[in-house]
Write a protein that holds these residues in place. Structure first.
Motif, PDB file in Angstrom:
ATOM      1  N   GLY A  18      79.091  67.697  47.274  1.00  0.00           N
ATOM      2  CA  GLY A  18      78.246  68.619  46.875  1.00  0.00           C
ATOM      3  C   GLY A  18      77.937  70.218  48.211  1.00  0.00           C
ATOM      4  N   SER A  19      78.403  71.000  47.977  1.00  0.00           N
ATOM      5  CA  SER A  19      77.945  71.941  49.212  1.00  0.00           C
ATOM      6  C   SER A  19      76.930  73.380  48.703  1.00  0.00           C
ATOM      7  N   HIS A  20      76.012  73.500  49.613  1.00  0.00           N
ATOM      8  CA  HIS A  20      75.096  74.780  49.274  1.00  0.00           C
ATOM      9  C   HIS A  20      75.317  75.732  50.011  1.00  0.00           C
ATOM     10  N   PHE A  33      71.962  71.526  43.053  1.00  0.00           N
ATOM     11  CA  PHE A  33      71.333  71.893  43.018  1.00  0.00           C
ATOM     12  C   PHE A  33      70.159  71.815  44.702  1.00  0.00           C
ATOM     13  N   ASP A  34      69.548  72.243  45.136  1.00  0.00           N
ATOM     14  CA  ASP A  34      69.230  72.711  47.171  1.00  0.00           C
ATOM     15  C   ASP A  34      67.535  72.566  46.549  1.00  0.00           C
ATOM     16  N   ALA A  66      79.249  59.534  41.775  1.00  0.00           N
ATOM     17  CA  ALA A  66      79.215  58.742  43.389  1.00  0.00           C
ATOM     18  C   ALA A  66      79.230  60.093  44.232  1.00  0.00           C
ATOM     19  N   GLU A  67      78.264  60.504  43.980  1.00  0.00           N
ATOM     20  CA  GLU A  67      77.381  61.636  44.844  1.00  0.00           C
ATOM     21  C   GLU A  67      75.963  61.518  45.453  1.00  0.00           C
ATOM     22  N   THR A  68      75.830  60.478  46.056  1.00  0.00           N
ATOM     23  CA  THR A  68      73.984  60.049  46.216  1.00  0.00           C
ATOM     24  C   THR A  68      73.055  60.777  47.581  1.00  0.00           C
ATOM     25  N   ASP A  69      73.967  61.888  47.563  1.00  0.00           N
ATOM     26  CA  ASP A  69      73.814  62.968  48.888  1.00  0.00           C
ATOM     27  C   ASP A  69      72.804  64.133  48.130  1.00  0.00           C
ATOM     28  N   ALA A  70      74.124  65.046  47.640  1.00  0.00           N
ATOM     29  CA  ALA A  70      73.938  65.931  47.230  1.00  0.00           C
ATOM     30  C   ALA A  70      73.197  65.772  45.769  1.00  0.00           C
ATOM     31  N   ILE A  71      72.553  66.596  45.388  1.00  0.00           N
ATOM     32  CA  ILE A  71      72.103  67.174  43.931  1.00  0.00           C
ATOM     33  C   ILE A  71      72.661  67.457  42.933  1.00  0.00           C
ATOM     34  N   ARG A  72      73.923  67.078  42.296  1.00  0.00           N
ATOM     35  CA  ARG A  72      74.995  67.754  41.384  1.00  0.00           C
ATOM     36  C   ARG A  72      74.992  67.445  39.771  1.00  0.00           C
TER      37      ARG A  72
END
Length: 373
Positions: free
Chosen positions: A94-96, A34-35, A9-15
């Motif tokens: 996803g948090s960096h 992953f940043d 469901a997370e389409t912005d952060a790479i997770r």
């Protein structure tokens, strides 16, 4: 570790989420962020106190919800059970920001519901309805296909229908995939050397590929863009591509691995890109152009071309397209049990080997631009 999934469901952060298999300690789910810009991996750990994790999958609609299949020992018998969990609110997206001290604040998953399988046997996997609202899941338990409705209250899973494999011997499903096509009414399952298609409305079999592989079939995946195309892989070291309308022969066969192939995954955006992982410790990225949805790249409008370009374009189309291995990745020293594409970045993928090593890789830049331009 052998369980890996992207956070669907997370389409912005790479997770990615990884589940561990430790006999001595509490098992954990590692949330890997992953940043991409700074090439940094951040990790959060969640306790999964109920046993070794054999399979993990995430809700397509809710970032905080996931399902695991895990081992549980009761009366000196080992059962593989399945449950749906929610992660703590602050870890959902996803948090960096890396936690200051990860050792002190390990958090625990909150159980939402158990997919009660005492009657049905050991769970092999849990699949979410691909385009759904996260309320429908199918689990495969021994020789049963179970369709669950996760109620609004979501703390109870209701069995809405089921089907069983009939036949001689010990029939057991090894894996399955829910097709994103046909309004999500079809799934494919693997048991022994056979691949079967099922209609989830009637729970009846719609096709059967007997002896799809010479040995056990390990994994399946549907082409996201071509509705009848299905990939399978197995212990005969092969990856095969099928058209489910005619299952007598595979459309293509890949024979690049030298040991069991555990995983096959189509890229979600560019279906010519195929990832496979194997007990030969290698991850192979293949370019299966000839059976992809855009075998000639993007179609060009005739009006856009001048005469000279026109001629050149025609010559290009005449050249047969070659399927090829793009890259072989050898960063693992142990069996690669899982490979997955990121759901946020189509050019990024992760692979996981049994010794707990997770590797994140990119599609080679030259190929990326070749596909895009």
């Amino acid at each position: 570790a052998r369980a890996l999934t992207p956070q669907t469901a997370e389409t912005d952060a790479i997770r990615f989420l990884v589940g561990t298999q430790s006999l001595r300690y509490d098992n954990q789910i590692h949330i890997i962020d992953f940043d991409d810009e700074n090439n940094i991996i951040n990790k959060n750990v969640l306790l999964h106190q109920v046993g070794e994790i054999w399979h993990i999958s995430t809700s397509p609609a809710d970032k905080g919800v996931l399902a695991t299949c895990y081992n549980k020992t009761s009366d000196s018998k080992v059962m593989t059970c399945a449950a749906v969990w929610r992660m703590p609110k602050e870890l959902e997206s996803g948090s960096h920001e890396s936690p200051d001290d990860s050792s002190s604040n390990t958090q625990t998953l909150e159980p939402l519901c158990h997919l009660d399988n005492t009657a049905h046997g050991n769970m092999a996997c849990v699949m979410w309805e691909p385009m759904g609202d996260g309320k429908k899941v199918i689990s495969l338990a021994d020789n049963n296909i179970l369709l669950w409705d996760l109620q609004e209250s979501s703390d109870k899973a209701v069995l809405s229908s089921s089907a069983a494999l009939e036949g001689k011997g010990q029939l057991k499903f090894t894996s399955g995939r829910w097709s994103p096509h046909h309004n999500c009414t079809q799934i494919a399952t693997a048991n022994d050397t056979t691949v079967r298609g099922w209609d989830t409305r009637s729970m009846r079999q719609i096709y059967c590929i007997e002896n799809a592989h010479g040995q056990l079939v390990r994994d399946l995946d549907f082409n996201p863009n071509k509705q009848y195309y299905l990939a399978s892989c197995g212990d005969d070291c092969k990856v095969k591509f099928w058209d489910t309308r005619n299952v007598t022969e595979p459309v293509k066969t890949l024979e690049e691995h030298s040991h069991w192939v555990w995983n096959v995954r189509y890229n979600h955006s560019h279906d010519q890109l195929i990832l496979t992982g194997s007990s030969d410790s290698r991850v192979i990225l293949s370019n299966m152009v000839s059976i992809s949805s855009e075998p000639f790249g993007h179609m060009v409008d005739d009006d856009e071309l001048s005469d000279q370009e026109d001629q050149h374009q025609e010559e290009k189309i005449k050249e047969p397209l070659q399927d090829s291995v793009i890259a072989t990745y050898e960063e693992h020293e142990d069996s690669v049990y899982a490979v997955e594409w990121s759901s946020a970045d189509p050019w990024l993928f992760a692979s996981l080997s049994y010794d707990g090593r997770l590797v994140i890789n990119r599609v080679p830049r030259a190929l990326k631009y070749h596909i895009l331009l």
